[in-house]
Design a protein around this motif. Structure first.
Motif, short mmCIF file in Angstrom:
data_model
loop_
_atom_site.label_atom_id
_atom_site.label_comp_id
_atom_site.label_asym_id
_atom_site.label_seq_id
_atom_site.Cartn_x
_atom_site.Cartn_y
_atom_site.Cartn_z
N LEU A 4 -5.37 -55.22 -16.63
CA LEU A 4 -5.43 -56.28 -15.63
C LEU A 4 -6.59 -57.23 -15.88
CD1 LEU A 4 -4.39 -54.36 -12.37
CD2 LEU A 4 -3.05 -56.01 -13.69
N GLU A 5 -7.69 -56.69 -16.36
CA GLU A 5 -8.81 -57.57 -16.72
C GLU A 5 -8.38 -58.52 -17.83
OE1 GLU A 5 -12.51 -54.51 -15.70
OE2 GLU A 5 -11.70 -54.64 -17.74
N GLU B 7 -1.86 -51.30 -5.44
CA GLU B 7 -1.99 -52.75 -5.68
C GLU B 7 -2.12 -53.04 -7.18
OE1 GLU B 7 -5.34 -53.71 -3.26
OE2 GLU B 7 -4.14 -53.91 -1.42
N LYS B 8 -2.88 -52.16 -7.86
CA LYS B 8 -3.02 -52.35 -9.31
C LYS B 8 -1.66 -52.20 -10.00
CE LYS B 8 -7.80 -50.88 -10.20
NZ LYS B 8 -8.63 -49.83 -10.83
N LEU B 9 -0.92 -51.19 -9.59
CA LEU B 9 0.37 -50.95 -10.23
C LEU B 9 1.32 -52.12 -9.98
CD1 LEU B 9 2.06 -48.96 -11.87
CD2 LEU B 9 2.86 -47.96 -9.72
N GLN B 10 1.30 -52.65 -8.77
CA GLN B 10 2.17 -53.79 -8.47
C GLN B 10 1.76 -55.01 -9.31
OE1 GLN B 10 2.30 -54.37 -4.18
NE2 GLN B 10 2.79 -52.20 -3.86
N GLU B 11 0.46 -55.18 -9.49
CA GLU B 11 -0.02 -56.32 -10.29
C GLU B 11 0.41 -56.14 -11.75
OE1 GLU B 11 -4.16 -57.12 -9.63
OE2 GLU B 11 -4.16 -58.81 -11.03
N THR B 71 5.54 -44.80 -9.40
CA THR B 71 4.61 -44.34 -8.37
C THR B 71 4.64 -42.82 -8.26
OG1 THR B 71 5.05 -46.36 -7.14
CG2 THR B 71 4.01 -44.59 -5.94
N ALA B 72 5.84 -42.28 -8.30
CA ALA B 72 5.97 -40.82 -8.19
C ALA B 72 5.30 -40.13 -9.39
CB ALA B 72 7.45 -40.45 -8.12
#
Lengths: 547, 79
Positions: A4-5, B7-11, B71-72
């Protein structure tokens, strides 16, 4: 750097100077792409990465590198030892250890012959291809050492992930993608230094033990024993460098005859003829080196200076900051450091006949070099006395290796700095282009093939290069006069200014050349013939046989 | 799974699948997402490994067929 970074960096990056390079690895590099772009963006560069099809690295190494393309090889043990590739499984029979090493060394040799290649090596765990655990450990260590010998930067073993490699062919561990990308881009963006050309060495307590002015000839020692041993070894290194094409010069604050005395007395391994120049005077060494550079017509940035005295090194460093300084070994224990440093500065992937003859060629050049104050009529008279012969070769068919080499290694008198692949030259010639080269000799001897000119089918000169060792002889004028008088003279030159081609830019400041600031420089053959016809009087021109 | 990690995973899903910043990815599935190809799959796995400092082997990779399945999987790994 996490994914992400990296994504945020790339998203926010507005673009910058392109950073094109080849990332060569045997697995897939898809997962690295975002991280490579981010690592380049942090340097203000836009990465443009060419990758190889999956598992074609071995084949790619057999192909010549693309001209001017920076290559970064990200290697794993099985790139040297294919039998140890996890994806292939263990061989049914223990492989031949000697054959494995022979193959691995051939891979390393191919890498070492790619001057623009940088190597990263991940010492990943290897599968046990031998029944003997010690043999497997030995092979792993030996392979890493082999990689190191190619100049590779060694990355952490954890950079490899067997899970990822088996799952999708990507060998780099997810958690290490940022670090590996950073290492790759650092190598891709690093400047590739031009190899140094001249090694200038001090004499007293460097070439021999002792101070000739104080100890006399009998007090100098250079022999494979006793106090002269390390100086003898240093001279063996210089002898090797000379054979490989490095020019040797010596400077000494001494009387000239005194400085040469140990050579003439046979107290050294090297002889005077191994040096392109032995300068001795009571001038500062910086002045002596500057004079040598001027007479050889070589930039000071191609010089390395070796001295045992830090004061002398500091003086040269202050006056000639472009010169690379190397301090001689204080003790015998310092020899490995000295030898390693010098060897790294004068790397030559392949040694040509031209390299082996370079010292002699430059000695002839010095014998024929005009006095630095000669100008105008004096210079013309001097050049006439050289009795030069310009032999023009039509290289449009047959052997063109030297002409292509000249185009690819010349920097100063170079029309545009473009490097060319032999196959591209072949294609241009097949389409109706022409390739000429020229050799020069004078009353002092031959200077070899020093000039090359590549013309496309549209009569535009695409490459025009001349070795710097024959500058100031009006060879370029003589060649273009000959060319202008041919049935199809060129109509333009594809000139591009580079940081180093000032000599050819100066040459093009002439009424026969017209530039509109964009595109090729127009060439008026008639005007050139009228303006410079007298330059042909300096030469006997030997024309090529018809094509 | 913590909110931060969700949130990180969705991003990651939005970045890899090139979806708009506000796109809801919680219902994304491999079979219905046209740009979830093999290359995107490799990128997705690499991104997750990088972001969460974990490893996903071949068996785990086969389980990543949707956002919910991912997610699981990450919850099984204690993330």
């Amino acid at each position: 750097m996490t994914f992400l970074e990296a994504h945020r960096i790339v998203s926010a990056f507005a673009g910058g100077e392109a950073l094109p390079f080849l990332l060569a690895m045997s697995g897939t590099g898809d997962a690295l792409q975002m991280f490579l772009r981010a690592a380049a963006a942090t340097r203000g560069r836009s990465a443009s990465v060419r990758t190889l099809p999956f598992n074609t690295l071995a084949q790619a190494l057999l192909e010549p590198p693309r001209p001017d393309e920076r290559e970064v090889f990200l290697l794993l043990p099985w790139d040297f030892v294919p039998e140890a590739d996890w994806r292939s499984g263990l061989p049914p029979e223990p492989p031949d250890a000697d054959a494995i090493r022979t193959h691995a060394m051939a891979v390393a040799d191919r890498l070492s012959k790619r001057p623009r290649a940088r190597v990263l090596y991940v010492p990943a765990a290897m599968p046990p291809i031998f029944p003997d655990a010690a043999a497997n450990r030995s092979l792993a260590a030996w392979t890493a050492t082999l990689a190191w010998s190619t100049g590779a930067e060694i990355l952490a073993a954890e950079a490899f992930s067997l899970e990822s490699y088996l799952s999708n062919g990507g060998p780099v561990a997810g958690a290490q993608l940022g670090a590996v990308a950073e290492a790759v881009v650092a190598q891709a963006a690093a400047q590739v230094p031009e190899p140094y050309k001249v090694l200038v060495t001090d004499l007293d307590n460097v070439m021999w033990h002792g101070v000739i002015g104080e100890d006399g000839i009998e007090g100098t020692h250079c022999a494979p024993e006793g106090i002269g041993f390390c100086f003898f070894l240093y001279q063996t290194l210089l002898a090797r460098l000379r054979r490989e094409g490095t020019l040797l010069a010596a400077v000494s604050r001494n009387d000239p005859d005194l400085a040469r005395a140990p050579f003439r007395a046979g107290r050294t391994l090297l002889v005077e003829a191994d040096f392109v120049c032995i300068a001795a005077s009571y001038q500062a060494k910086s002045a002596q080196i500057a004079d040598i550079a001027s007479r050889l017509n070589l930039g000071l940035d191609s010089f390395v200076f070796v001295d045992d005295n830090p004061i002398e090194l500091a003086e040269v460093g202050a006056q000639l900051p472009a010169v690379h300084l190397v301090r001689f070994a204080d003790t015998d224990a310092g020899l490995p450091r000295l030898f390693g440093e010098l060897s790294a500065l004068f790397v030559r992937p392949a040694v040509t006949d031209e390299d082996r003859q370079r010292t002699e060629l430059y000695r002839r050049r010095l014998a024929g070099v005009a006095p630095s104050t000669a100008r105008g009529a004096d210079l013309t008279a001097f050049l006439r006395e050289l009795e030069m012969t310009l032999t023009i070769h039509d290289r449009s068919s047959g052997d063109r290796a030297r002409a292509v080499q000249l185009i690819n290694k010349t920097n100063q008198f170079n029309l545009n700095g473009h490097r060319v692949a032999d196959e591209d030259v072949g294609a241009m010639l097949a389409a109706g282009g022409r390739l000429y080269s020229a050799s020069v000799s004078d009353r002092h001897g031959t200077h070899g093939e020093v000039f090359a000119c590549l013309i496309d089918a549209e009569d535009v000169i695409r490459s025009l290069v001349m070795s710097c060792r024959v500058f100031q002889r009006r060879i370029e004028h003589a060649f273009l006069l000959w060319l202008a008088a041919q049935p199809a003279p060129p109509r333009a030159l594809a000139f591009v200014e580079t940081p180093r081609n000032e000599p050819i830019r100066q040459f093009l400041i002439d009424g026969a050349f017209t530039s509109n600031g964009d595109g090729p420089v127009a060439f008026d053959a008639g005007a050139f013939l009228r303006a410079h016809a007298s330059d042909l009087d300096l030469f006997t021109v030997a024309e090529p046989a018809t094509r | 799974m913590t909110t931060t990690n969700r949130e990180k995973l969705q991003e990651i899903f939005r970045a890899v699948l090139e979806l708009p910043p506000a796109a809801d990815v919680t219902g994304v599935q491999q079979g219905s997402q046209h740009n979830w190809d093999s290359l995107a799959h490799v990128s997705l796995i690499a991104a997750i490994e990088s972001e969460f400092t974990t490893t996903i082997d071949a068996a785990d990779a086969l389980c990543i067929t949707s956002y919910q399945a991912t997610t699981a999987l990450l919850e099984e790994k204690g993330l």
